[in-house]
Design a protein around this motif. Structure first.
Motif, PDB file in Angstrom:
ATOM      1  N   LYS A 287      56.270  44.228  33.466  1.00 53.18           N
ATOM      2  CA  LYS A 287      56.181  42.865  34.017  1.00 53.18           C
ATOM      3  C   LYS A 287      55.429  42.877  35.342  1.00 53.18           C
ATOM      4  O   LYS A 287      54.633  41.967  35.632  1.00 53.18           O
ATOM      5  CB  LYS A 287      57.579  42.291  34.196  1.00 53.18           C
ATOM      6  CG  LYS A 287      58.273  41.908  32.893  1.00 53.18           C
ATOM      7  CD  LYS A 287      59.642  41.279  33.159  1.00 53.18           C
ATOM      8  CE  LYS A 287      60.303  40.843  31.851  1.00 53.18           C
ATOM      9  NZ  LYS A 287      61.650  40.254  32.087  1.00 53.18           N
ATOM     10  N   GLY A 288      55.683  43.906  36.158  1.00 52.09           N
ATOM     11  CA  GLY A 288      54.943  44.018  37.412  1.00 52.09           C
ATOM     12  C   GLY A 288      53.462  44.211  37.186  1.00 52.09           C
ATOM     13  O   GLY A 288      52.630  43.683  37.941  1.00 52.09           O
TER      14      GLY A 288
ATOM     15  N   TRP B   1      51.733  42.982  34.704  1.00 48.45           N
ATOM     16  CA  TRP B   1      51.184  41.684  34.332  1.00 48.45           C
ATOM     17  C   TRP B   1      51.022  40.783  35.552  1.00 48.45           C
ATOM     18  O   TRP B   1      50.024  40.071  35.683  1.00 48.45           O
ATOM     19  CB  TRP B   1      52.080  41.033  33.287  1.00 48.45           C
ATOM     20  CG  TRP B   1      51.700  39.627  32.938  1.00 48.45           C
ATOM     21  CD1 TRP B   1      52.476  38.509  33.034  1.00 48.45           C
ATOM     22  CD2 TRP B   1      50.431  39.178  32.435  1.00 48.45           C
ATOM     23  NE1 TRP B   1      51.782  37.405  32.624  1.00 48.45           N
ATOM     24  CE2 TRP B   1      50.526  37.778  32.248  1.00 48.45           C
ATOM     25  CE3 TRP B   1      49.238  39.819  32.127  1.00 48.45           C
ATOM     26  CZ2 TRP B   1      49.470  37.010  31.775  1.00 48.45           C
ATOM     27  CZ3 TRP B   1      48.179  39.052  31.654  1.00 48.45           C
ATOM     28  CH2 TRP B   1      48.308  37.671  31.482  1.00 48.45           C
ATOM     29  N   VAL B   2      51.994  40.828  36.474  1.00 45.19           N
ATOM     30  CA  VAL B   2      51.885  40.037  37.710  1.00 45.19           C
ATOM     31  C   VAL B   2      50.700  40.509  38.543  1.00 45.19           C
ATOM     32  O   VAL B   2      49.954  39.694  39.113  1.00 45.19           O
ATOM     33  CB  VAL B   2      53.194  40.122  38.511  1.00 45.19           C
ATOM     34  CG1 VAL B   2      53.029  39.473  39.891  1.00 45.19           C
ATOM     35  CG2 VAL B   2      54.336  39.434  37.759  1.00 45.19           C
ATOM     36  N   THR B   3      50.492  41.814  38.605  1.00 52.57           N
ATOM     37  CA  THR B   3      49.353  42.353  39.355  1.00 52.57           C
ATOM     38  C   THR B   3      48.031  41.891  38.749  1.00 52.57           C
ATOM     39  O   THR B   3      47.083  41.553  39.473  1.00 52.57           O
ATOM     40  CB  THR B   3      49.416  43.892  39.379  1.00 52.57           C
ATOM     41  OG1 THR B   3      50.579  44.295  40.103  1.00 52.57           O
ATOM     42  CG2 THR B   3      48.183  44.483  40.047  1.00 52.57           C
TER      43      THR B   3
ATOM     44  N   GLN C 106      47.540  39.104  37.080  1.00 48.14           N
ATOM     45  CA  GLN C 106      47.385  37.689  37.427  1.00 48.14           C
ATOM     46  C   GLN C 106      46.949  37.522  38.873  1.00 48.14           C
ATOM     47  O   GLN C 106      46.047  36.711  39.172  1.00 48.14           O
ATOM     48  CB  GLN C 106      48.713  36.954  37.201  1.00 48.14           C
ATOM     49  CG  GLN C 106      49.134  36.858  35.750  1.00 48.14           C
ATOM     50  CD  GLN C 106      50.442  36.097  35.601  1.00 48.14           C
ATOM     51  OE1 GLN C 106      50.481  34.874  35.647  1.00 48.14           O
ATOM     52  NE2 GLN C 106      51.535  36.831  35.441  1.00 48.14           N
ATOM     53  N   LEU C 107      47.566  38.256  39.774  1.00 45.14           N
ATOM     54  CA  LEU C 107      47.186  38.172  41.185  1.00 45.14           C
ATOM     55  C   LEU C 107      45.718  38.540  41.377  1.00 45.14           C
ATOM     56  O   LEU C 107      44.996  37.869  42.123  1.00 45.14           O
ATOM     57  CB  LEU C 107      48.059  39.115  42.015  1.00 45.14           C
ATOM     58  CG  LEU C 107      49.473  38.647  42.341  1.00 45.14           C
ATOM     59  CD1 LEU C 107      50.294  39.805  42.891  1.00 45.14           C
ATOM     60  CD2 LEU C 107      49.443  37.512  43.351  1.00 45.14           C
TER      61      LEU C 107
ATOM     62  N   MET D 173      53.855  33.632  45.164  1.00 44.88           N
ATOM     63  CA  MET D 173      52.698  34.005  44.348  1.00 44.88           C
ATOM     64  C   MET D 173      51.436  33.311  44.843  1.00 44.88           C
ATOM     65  O   MET D 173      50.395  33.945  45.064  1.00 44.88           O
ATOM     66  CB  MET D 173      52.974  33.629  42.889  1.00 44.88           C
ATOM     67  CG  MET D 173      51.812  33.860  41.940  1.00 44.88           C
ATOM     68  SD  MET D 173      51.687  35.592  41.457  1.00 44.88           S
ATOM     69  CE  MET D 173      50.551  35.451  40.070  1.00 44.88           C
TER      70      MET D 173
ATOM     71  N   THR E 134      46.653  44.023  46.292  1.00 43.62           N
ATOM     72  CA  THR E 134      47.749  43.192  45.775  1.00 43.62           C
ATOM     73  C   THR E 134      49.109  43.821  46.027  1.00 43.62           C
ATOM     74  O   THR E 134      50.136  43.142  45.931  1.00 43.62           O
ATOM     75  CB  THR E 134      47.582  42.947  44.266  1.00 43.62           C
ATOM     76  OG1 THR E 134      47.529  44.211  43.569  1.00 43.62           O
ATOM     77  CG2 THR E 134      46.319  42.159  43.972  1.00 43.62           C
TER      78      THR E 134
ATOM     79  N   SER F 132      54.236  42.589  47.588  1.00 42.28           N
ATOM     80  CA  SER F 132      55.625  42.990  47.347  1.00 42.28           C
ATOM     81  C   SER F 132      56.494  42.704  48.554  1.00 42.28           C
ATOM     82  O   SER F 132      57.718  42.535  48.434  1.00 42.28           O
ATOM     83  CB  SER F 132      55.689  44.480  47.001  1.00 42.28           C
ATOM     84  OG  SER F 132      55.191  45.270  48.066  1.00 42.28           O
TER      85      SER F 132
ATOM     86  N   VAL G 110      57.175  39.176  45.698  1.00 41.85           N
ATOM     87  CA  VAL G 110      56.474  38.934  44.436  1.00 41.85           C
ATOM     88  C   VAL G 110      56.642  40.173  43.560  1.00 41.85           C
ATOM     89  O   VAL G 110      56.413  41.302  44.008  1.00 41.85           O
ATOM     90  CB  VAL G 110      54.981  38.637  44.678  1.00 41.85           C
ATOM     91  CG1 VAL G 110      54.265  38.406  43.352  1.00 41.85           C
ATOM     92  CG2 VAL G 110      54.827  37.423  45.581  1.00 41.85           C
TER      93      VAL G 110
ATOM     94  N   ASP H 260      55.261  42.340  41.661  1.00 41.98           N
ATOM     95  CA  ASP H 260      54.111  43.071  41.148  1.00 41.98           C
ATOM     96  C   ASP H 260      54.518  44.505  40.824  1.00 41.98           C
ATOM     97  O   ASP H 260      55.698  44.849  40.793  1.00 41.98           O
ATOM     98  CB  ASP H 260      52.975  43.024  42.164  1.00 41.98           C
ATOM     99  CG  ASP H 260      53.268  43.879  43.387  1.00 41.98           C
ATOM    100  OD1 ASP H 260      54.435  43.870  43.843  1.00 41.98           O
ATOM    101  OD2 ASP H 260      52.353  44.560  43.873  1.00 41.98           O
TER     102      ASP H 260
END
Length: 246
Positions: free
Chosen positions: A14-15, A17-19, A21-22, A86, A158, A162, A166, A168
């Motif tokens: 999941k982190g 995927w967040v990275t 997106q960022l 975010m 990015t 954290s 967030v 990531d």
């Protein structure tokens, strides 16, 4: 590695995927800022050059992390509204890295031969038409390699988010480390994840660079492929030529 349970692996995925997106959102904002500010710094009006240059110097000379704190913590006090972590991170990184990118755009545009600009005048192009049809198509391929480096720096930057909570890769790694009590395996996995993302971005940018150069007739020559039979024929002809000369 065996101490990382499926649930902890899920945190890392999941982190990841967040990275991603960022990186995508910040790069999109930074690309727009870089193009606008970079072109403004080559404008014929001094006031436009001054304002865009001031933006560049301010954001180049300040910390992205401190600006992130300013956006997230100070805006609610001054304006009464707050961005979610975010989007506060995306805004801070996009504006900061966009300032760095503007120097790449400015340098590439300034490197276009003056003769090309004169050709636009000879064709009765407006400044906007010359920019769109002559200058940018030639400057764009020169921008891609340094923009690739900047994109990789943005990806690694990015990790700063954290601190805002967030989720990531870095934030997930901290949670997994606290759960397992092990640092080396967790952060080794995280380093591999960053490397894979950077490698994919680099390959994609190289493909984009080749396409951009092909669009202006600067495509690299194709490598000649020899079959095994052709190689043997060349070797045989060389041997016979040598014996004939002897």
């Amino acid at each position: 590695m065996s101490d990382i349970t499926p649930g902890l692996w899920e945190l890392l995925i999941k982190g990841l995927w967040v990275t991603v997106q960022l990186t995508v959102y910040s790069a999109a904002l930074g690309g727009v800022v870089a193009l606008v500010i970079g072109l403004a710094r080559t404008h014929r009006l001094w006031i436009v050059r001054f304002l865009s240059g001031a933006y560049f110097e301010i954001f180049r000379g300040t910390s992205a992390l401190v600006f992130m704190f300013l956006v997230f913590f100070a805006l609610p006090i001054g304006f009464g509204w707050q961005l979610v972590p975010m989007w506060a991170a995306v805004l801070a990184m996009g504006l900061t890295y966009g300032a760095y990118g503007s120097e790449i755009v400015r340098g590439a545009v300034a490197a276009v031969s003056p003769a090309q600009r004169e050709a636009g005048i000879a064709l009765s192009f407006t400044p906007a038409q010359s920019l769109r049809k002559i200058i940018l198509p030639q400057a764009w391929p020169e921008m891609i390699p340094p923009l690739n480096n900047l994109l990789i720096e943005l990806l690694k930057g990015t990790a700063l988010v954290s601190i805002l909570g967030v989720g990531d890769i870095s934030f997930g790694a901290q949670l997994v480390r606290n759960a397992t009590g092990q640092s080396a395996p967790v952060y080794t996995v995280v380093l591999v994840m960053y490397f894979v993302l950077a490698f994919v971005l680099t390959r994609g940018m190289r493909v984009l660079e080749r396409q951009a150069k092909a669009g202006i007739g600067q495509a690299p020559p194709k490598r000649r492929k020899f079959s095994l039979r052709q190689t043997n024929d060349v070797a045989a002809s060389g041997a016979s030529a040598g014996s004939g000369g002897a």
